[in-house]
Design an enzyme around this catalytic site. Structure first.
Site, PDB file in Angstrom:
ATOM      1  NE  ARG A 154      -2.470   1.426   3.614  1.00  0.00           N
ATOM      2  CZ  ARG A 154      -3.135   1.295   4.753  1.00  0.00           C
ATOM      3  NH1 ARG A 154      -4.313   0.688   4.758  1.00  0.00           N
ATOM      4  NH2 ARG A 154      -2.625   1.723   5.888  1.00  0.00           N
ATOM      5  CB  SER A 166     -11.852  -1.969   2.855  1.00  0.00           C
ATOM      6  OG  SER A 166     -10.458  -2.147   2.698  1.00  0.00           O
ATOM      7  CE  LYS A 179      -7.860   3.314   4.553  1.00  0.00           C
ATOM      8  NZ  LYS A 179      -8.766   2.221   4.189  1.00  0.00           N
TER       9      LYS A 179
END
Length: 209
Positions: free
Chosen positions: A40, A109, A138
């Site tokens: 990511r 997700s 995040k």
């Protein structure tokens, strides 16, 4: 049927991994027991994702660990990744599956029982469920749901779920009790002085419950 083990799911963070880099962090974590590595890098762009992903694929070759790419279909395809993971705002599961084909794993997700229930099992292989706790890795995450919220998401979901959101090794028991198939972690491994030992601690904690 695509086979995978969600028990120790490492999500790489370029900032936290800056000390030794994402590739070395992943290599050491897999030595310690990480079963899946997700690349990511929201600010990296496709070219950098491909460069890092190719290096990760080489580093993980023969280990049995799977390489998942977050959000970037083109990078996932060029790298020859084992899978793609998308969020609710990235693209639909149908679009993602059409673009990566039938062989790649596809993760999604979810942040509520309703979204979990809507995950199509013909297209999606697993979900990332949570966030259990708030996490600085995040900053735009949804409201934390806690263990009860995680259990509600898992119960509603037609595919396996990996728990995410501020999780550490000592959370293995409540996560498994909620029905999760593993722990997705970022800072519990990324940026730790010994990523192999950190992953080993999580793997042992998961296996012990």
């Amino acid at each position: 049927m695509r086979r995978f083990d969600l028990s120790v799911y490492l999500v790489l963070d370029p900032g936290l991994c800056a000390g030794i880099g994402m590739v070395e962090t992943a290599r050491l974590a897999v030595q310690g027991g990480a079963t899946i590595v997700q690349l990511r890098d929201k600010d990296g762009g496709t070219a950098r994702m491909i460069e890092t992903g190719r290096a990760l694929k080489a580093a993980l070759a023969g280990s049995g660990a799977l390489l998942i790419v977050n959000d970037d279909v083109e990078a996932a395809r060029v790298i020859g990744a084992d899978g793609l993971h998308v969020g609710q705002g990235d693209m639909t599961p149908a679009e993602a599956r059409a673009r990566v084909g039938p062989e790649m794993l596809l993760g999604l997700s979810v942040e509520s029982p309703e979204l979990a229930r809507a995950a199509p099992p013909a297209l999606v292989d697993y979900v990332g469920a949570g966030p259990v706790f708030a996490t600085p890795t995040k900053p735009d995450h949804k409201q934390p749901v806690g263990w009860d919220g995680l259990a509600a998401q898992v119960a509603a979901c037609p595919v396996p779920a990996v728990a995410i959101g501020g999780l550490k090794a000592h959370h293995a028991a409540p996560a498994k009790e909620a029905g999760a198939r593993g722990l997705a972690v970022v800072s519990a491994i990324c940026g730790q002085p010994d990523p192999a030992a950190a992953a080993r601690e999580i793997a042992r904690a998961w296996a012990a419950v």
